[in-house]
Design a protein around this motif. Structure first.
Motif, PDB file in Angstrom:
ATOM      1  N   MET C   1     -13.746   5.490   5.922  1.00  0.00           N
ATOM      2  CA  MET C   1     -13.149   6.340   4.875  1.00  0.00           C
ATOM      3  C   MET C   1     -11.794   6.872   5.330  1.00  0.00           C
ATOM      4  O   MET C   1     -11.630   7.275   6.464  1.00  0.00           O
ATOM      5  N   PRO C   2     -10.861   6.857   4.430  1.00  0.00           N
ATOM      6  CA  PRO C   2      -9.564   7.402   4.814  1.00  0.00           C
ATOM      7  C   PRO C   2      -9.643   8.898   5.052  1.00  0.00           C
ATOM      8  O   PRO C   2     -10.466   9.592   4.445  1.00  0.00           O
ATOM      9  N   ASP C   3      -8.777   9.358   5.917  1.00  0.00           N
ATOM     10  CA  ASP C   3      -8.714  10.774   6.225  1.00  0.00           C
ATOM     11  C   ASP C   3      -7.889  11.464   5.138  1.00  0.00           C
ATOM     12  O   ASP C   3      -6.671  11.350   5.096  1.00  0.00           O
ATOM     13  N   ILE C   4      -8.596  12.189   4.272  1.00  0.00           N
ATOM     14  CA  ILE C   4      -7.938  12.764   3.095  1.00  0.00           C
ATOM     15  C   ILE C   4      -6.875  13.791   3.488  1.00  0.00           C
ATOM     16  O   ILE C   4      -5.906  14.006   2.774  1.00  0.00           O
ATOM     17  N   SER C   5      -7.048  14.406   4.664  1.00  0.00           N
ATOM     18  CA  SER C   5      -6.097  15.452   5.048  1.00  0.00           C
ATOM     19  C   SER C   5      -4.692  14.880   5.218  1.00  0.00           C
ATOM     20  O   SER C   5      -3.703  15.570   4.993  1.00  0.00           O
ATOM     21  N   PHE C  11       1.288  16.138   0.899  1.00  0.00           N
ATOM     22  CA  PHE C  11       1.394  15.808  -0.519  1.00  0.00           C
ATOM     23  C   PHE C  11       2.804  16.070  -1.069  1.00  0.00           C
ATOM     24  O   PHE C  11       3.357  15.259  -1.807  1.00  0.00           O
ATOM     25  N   GLY C  12       3.378  17.202  -0.647  1.00  0.00           N
ATOM     26  CA  GLY C  12       4.714  17.562  -1.120  1.00  0.00           C
ATOM     27  C   GLY C  12       5.741  16.504  -0.756  1.00  0.00           C
ATOM     28  O   GLY C  12       6.606  16.140  -1.561  1.00  0.00           O
ATOM     29  N   ILE C  13       5.638  15.997   0.482  1.00  0.00           N
ATOM     30  CA  ILE C  13       6.585  14.977   0.950  1.00  0.00           C
ATOM     31  C   ILE C  13       6.440  13.700   0.121  1.00  0.00           C
ATOM     32  O   ILE C  13       7.428  13.125  -0.329  1.00  0.00           O
ATOM     33  N   PHE C 185      -2.659   3.322   8.621  1.00  0.00           N
ATOM     34  CA  PHE C 185      -3.408   2.720   7.525  1.00  0.00           C
ATOM     35  C   PHE C 185      -3.603   3.691   6.367  1.00  0.00           C
ATOM     36  O   PHE C 185      -3.307   3.383   5.227  1.00  0.00           O
ATOM     37  N   ASP C 186      -4.067   4.894   6.703  1.00  0.00           N
ATOM     38  CA  ASP C 186      -4.336   5.878   5.650  1.00  0.00           C
ATOM     39  C   ASP C 186      -3.073   6.249   4.889  1.00  0.00           C
ATOM     40  O   ASP C 186      -3.094   6.407   3.670  1.00  0.00           O
ATOM     41  N   THR C 187      -1.988   6.396   5.630  1.00  0.00           N
ATOM     42  CA  THR C 187      -0.733   6.770   4.977  1.00  0.00           C
ATOM     43  C   THR C 187      -0.309   5.712   3.977  1.00  0.00           C
ATOM     44  O   THR C 187      -0.017   6.016   2.815  1.00  0.00           O
ATOM     45  N   TYR C 188      -0.282   4.456   4.425  1.00  0.00           N
ATOM     46  CA  TYR C 188       0.192   3.406   3.536  1.00  0.00           C
ATOM     47  C   TYR C 188      -0.785   3.147   2.389  1.00  0.00           C
ATOM     48  O   TYR C 188      -0.385   2.701   1.321  1.00  0.00           O
ATOM     49  N   LEU C 189      -2.055   3.464   2.642  1.00  0.00           N
ATOM     50  CA  LEU C 189      -3.034   3.338   1.563  1.00  0.00           C
ATOM     51  C   LEU C 189      -2.668   4.293   0.428  1.00  0.00           C
ATOM     52  O   LEU C 189      -2.692   3.934  -0.752  1.00  0.00           O
ATOM     53  N   PHE C 190      -2.313   5.504   0.799  1.00  0.00           N
ATOM     54  CA  PHE C 190      -1.940   6.489  -0.220  1.00  0.00           C
ATOM     55  C   PHE C 190      -0.645   6.081  -0.914  1.00  0.00           C
ATOM     56  O   PHE C 190      -0.512   6.201  -2.130  1.00  0.00           O
TER      57      PHE C 190
END
Lengths: 216, 289, 217
Positions: C1-5, C11-13, C185-190
């Motif tokens: 699971m991706p790290d939602i944090s 989020f602002g960035i 991975f998580d960053t690019y997923l978002f």
């Protein structure tokens, strides 16, 4: 501007080496995407229950993402699922998967453009569905797919330049290394790079036009 | 008739594709051999990972090191010879000699500040020797060797620029930097009013400075000296405003490899080879501890 | 699971980048439509030099990579004294590049209207512009819309290239977060999800429009 300095023997050889990588990566990716895309497109056309649906979702996802992101995923995320690729293989796989999604759409719509009546007629004359698709629909559809496919292949060749973000030593990457030597090289080097890309792509599009005129 | 020729064309292209693929596969197997080995070694030794990193390198007979290809003095690919040369490259060679007894048993891979940690964690490379500053944040991701080079962040400007030190960076001054480097955080802390533009690598950032896309380029002075050497129209100004101790990064938990690297560095210092490499690239003897 | 944090903390960035991606896309879309229309008119013009200029533009730009086009604007233009930011160079590059495809789509649409109709309209007393406006363009638009909407979806995806030129777009900030957190991975997923938020509705709308036009045609 320093044309003589920019076009020194070593620089030109270095640029051409990059061009070689660009062509090789593009060639393999084109071949791969053609095969994958044709299979996926045909399967989607045939509306096989679950399979076509899943493929449809996959194709839509991939088609709607920037290639830059897909390259990043193949390079950095694939190892997470146990598939480890070098820079060149990552570039090839990323390009092939992205372009295969595009090709599959071309194939699907090419096949769909053949009137359904033809399949029915073929079936009533005793051919199976698969035979009808293979002998009647595919040959006609393929001909209509040639022009959009070739422009897709030209896109692919241009898109190899994006693999610069994973340090693939292709044409743009090597051009940047040469330009870094002196700002005076910028314009001459960019000009020769443009000429190289243009020459191949224009030749491809001319070939496609001839093919099109001959067939139709 | 016509249909058949289309079918034939289709089959031929398909076959070509398969040939190209397998050709490509074997090709990559040829020169990417060791990276595959690195993977196999590290993965294969998963249960006792701590003891296998060094063994994996030894059994493979090749050390795979990530270095910069765009940083003069540290790791720069020369278009003429196709060789990558610099301080970091020589350190990597020396480590290959220490670990495997032969400095040619080394494979270099290009990394950028942005790609190096993911590449290490993906087992693409055994270690990073790429002007990498030791920071607490990075320590959470990787293990660092002892300091092998001491740098400090500084500024590079075009000759005649009004910027003479960090104090001259005002609101709206465009500062060029590289994605994923410590310099970005440092400059934002020291000159919060500056507009920071980040690039994928030093070449792009330097090209941008030359193109006038920014007023100054900031990173470690050692790298800036290399740019100065590349184009004498640009100078390093002001005193370094941070300490940037460089370390060799290794995947977390590979204690034996880390020890062997530190041992190698120590031997390098003791034999005087370190000073030689330092002088060769930096142009002066390393300053005392 | 991706790290939602990773998603919520920055989020602002992401949103800043998302906003710039939308801005670049909209500006480039309008610009490429305008330039593309002009080039298309050049290409079917009866004045030879205009026709040549139009053809040269389309053939040249279509056959070189977008990266190269922006590269010329960003690193090349300063040598003649014009320095523009990464965002502007990227947006202009997108505009110039996409215009060549838009021009081709529009030209193909216009050509698809049989010449006999133009002649008939002219013969019945309509002016050239009148013929274009009332006879040719309404028909051409149906043929033009599907390829055009595809080009605009491509444009949105291609805008990710701004990240390479410090263009402050979604990709640029994505790189920044990935560099800071190392959660590649998580960053690019978002980042991928945010691009889909833009492109999927566009694709869906394009498909609907295409079907409706096909139904009417």
């Amino acid at each position: 501007m320093d044309i003589a300095g920019a076009f020194s023997y070593h620089n030109l050889i270095f640029i051409l080496k990059g061009f070689g990588i660009t062509l090789w990566v593009a060639f393999v990716a084109i071949a791969l995407s053609f095969v994958l895309g044709s299979i996926a497109g045909t399967l989607r056309y045939m509306r096989i229950p679950v399979v076509s649906r899943i493929l449809g979702v996959l194709v839509e996802l991939i088609r709607n993402l920037p290639l830059l992101l897909i390259l990043f995923f193949t390079y950095f995320a694939m190892p997470d699922i146990g598939v480890k690729l070098g820079v060149m293989s990552s570039a090839i796989v990323g390009l092939a998967v992205f372009e295969a999604a595009m090709i599959s759409e071309i194939v699907r719509s090419g096949l769909s453009s053949i009137p359904k009546g033809q399949v029915e007629a073929a079936r009533s004359s005793g051919l199976s569905y698969l035979q009808a698709v293979w002998h009647i629909v595919l040959p006609q559809g393929l001909r209509r797919m040639v022009p959009p496919m070739v422009s897709q292949f030209i896109s692919l060749l241009k898109d190899t330049s994006l693999a610069i973000v994973i340090s693939l030593p292709e044409l743009m990457h090597n051009a940047k290394i040469v330009i870094a030597q002196s700002y005076d090289y910028t314009i001459p080097i960019l000009a020769i790079v443009a000429v190289l890309y243009f020459a191949v792509n224009y030749a491809l599009s001319l070939a496609a036009k001839r093919l099109e005129n001959k067939r139709i | 008739m016509k249909n058949r020729s289309w079918m034939t064309a289709f089959v031929i292209v398909t076959m070509l594709a398969v040939v190209a693929l397998t050709g490509c596969g074997s090709n990559e197997g040829g020169n990417g051999n060791n990276s595959g080995g690195a993977n196999g070694g590290a993965n294969g030794g998963e249960p006792s990972e701590t003891s296998s990193a060094l063994d994996a390198i030894k059994s493979r007979g090749k050390l795979v090191v990530g270095v910069k290809y765009d940083t003069k003095l540290f790791g720069l690919k020369d278009p003429a010879s196709g060789k990558v040369e610099g301080f970091d490259v020589d350190i990597a060679k020396a480590l290959a000699k220490q670990i495997l007894g032969d400095e040619t048993k080394l494979e270099l891979k290009e990394v950028t500040s942005k790609t190096r940690i993911p590449m290490l964690n993906n087992n693409d490379i055994d270690m990073i020797v790429a002007t990498m500053t030791i920071t607490e944040e990075r320590r959470k991701e990787v293990d660092f060797s002892d300091v092998y080079f001491k740098a400090g962040q500084s500024l590079l400007v075009k000759k005649g620029s009004p910027i003479a030190s960090i104090d001259d960076i005002k609101k709206g001054t465009k500062v060029l930097a590289v994605k994923g480097s410590t310099s970005v955080d440092n400059i934002k802390a020291k000159a919060p009013d500056a507009t920071v533009l980040e690039f994928d690598n030093y070449q792009d950032a330097f090209s941008a400075l030359k193109a006038g896309q920014g007023d100054t380029l900031t990173t470690d002075n050692a790298i800036l000296y290399g740019m100065e050497a590349q184009d004498p129209g640009y100078v390093v100004v002001g005193e370094p405003f941070t300490d940037e101790p460089y370390g060799i990064a290794i995947k977390k938990g590979s204690t034996d490899l880390l020890n062997s690297v530190n041992e190698g560095l120590k031997k390098l210092h003791d034999s005087g080879d370190y000073d030689k490499i330092y002088e060769q690239w930096i142009g002066k003897a390393p300053s005392g501890e | 699971m991706p790290d939602i944090s990773i998603w919520t903390d920055y989020f602002g960035i992401y949103m800043k980048g998302f906003g710039n991606t939308v801005a670049a896309s909209v500006i480039a879309l309008l610009g490429s439509f305008a330039i593309g229309t002009i080039i298309a008119v050049f290409r079917i013009s009866s004045v030879k030099p205009l026709r040549w200029a139009g053809t040269a533009y389309v053939e040249f730009i279509r056959n070189i990579p977008l990266l190269l086009v922006i590269f010329v604007f960003y690193y090349g233009l300063p040598s003649i004294g014009i320095t523009l930011s990464g965002f502007i160079c990227g947006t202009i590059g997108l505009m110039v590049y996409t215009a060549s495809f838009v021009a081709e789509a529009i030209r193909a649409g216009i050509m698809s209207v049989p010449a006999g109709q133009t002649e008939a309209a002219r013969a019945s007393g309509l002016s050239y512009t009148g013929t274009m406006r009332h006879v040719v363009l309404p028909q051409a638009i149906k043929i033009v819309i599907p390829p055009l909407s595809n080009q605009f979806i491509n444009l949105v995806k291609n805008s990710s290239i701004l990240g390479v030129f410090a263009g402050f777009d979604l990709m640029y900030y994505g790189d920044q977060v990935a560099g800071k957190t190392y959660a590649t991975f998580d960053t690019y997923l978002f980042v991928a999800l945010l691009y889909l938020v833009l492109t999927l509705p566009l694709s869906y709308a394009a498909l609907r429009l295409e079907r409706r036009l096909a139904g009417n045609g």
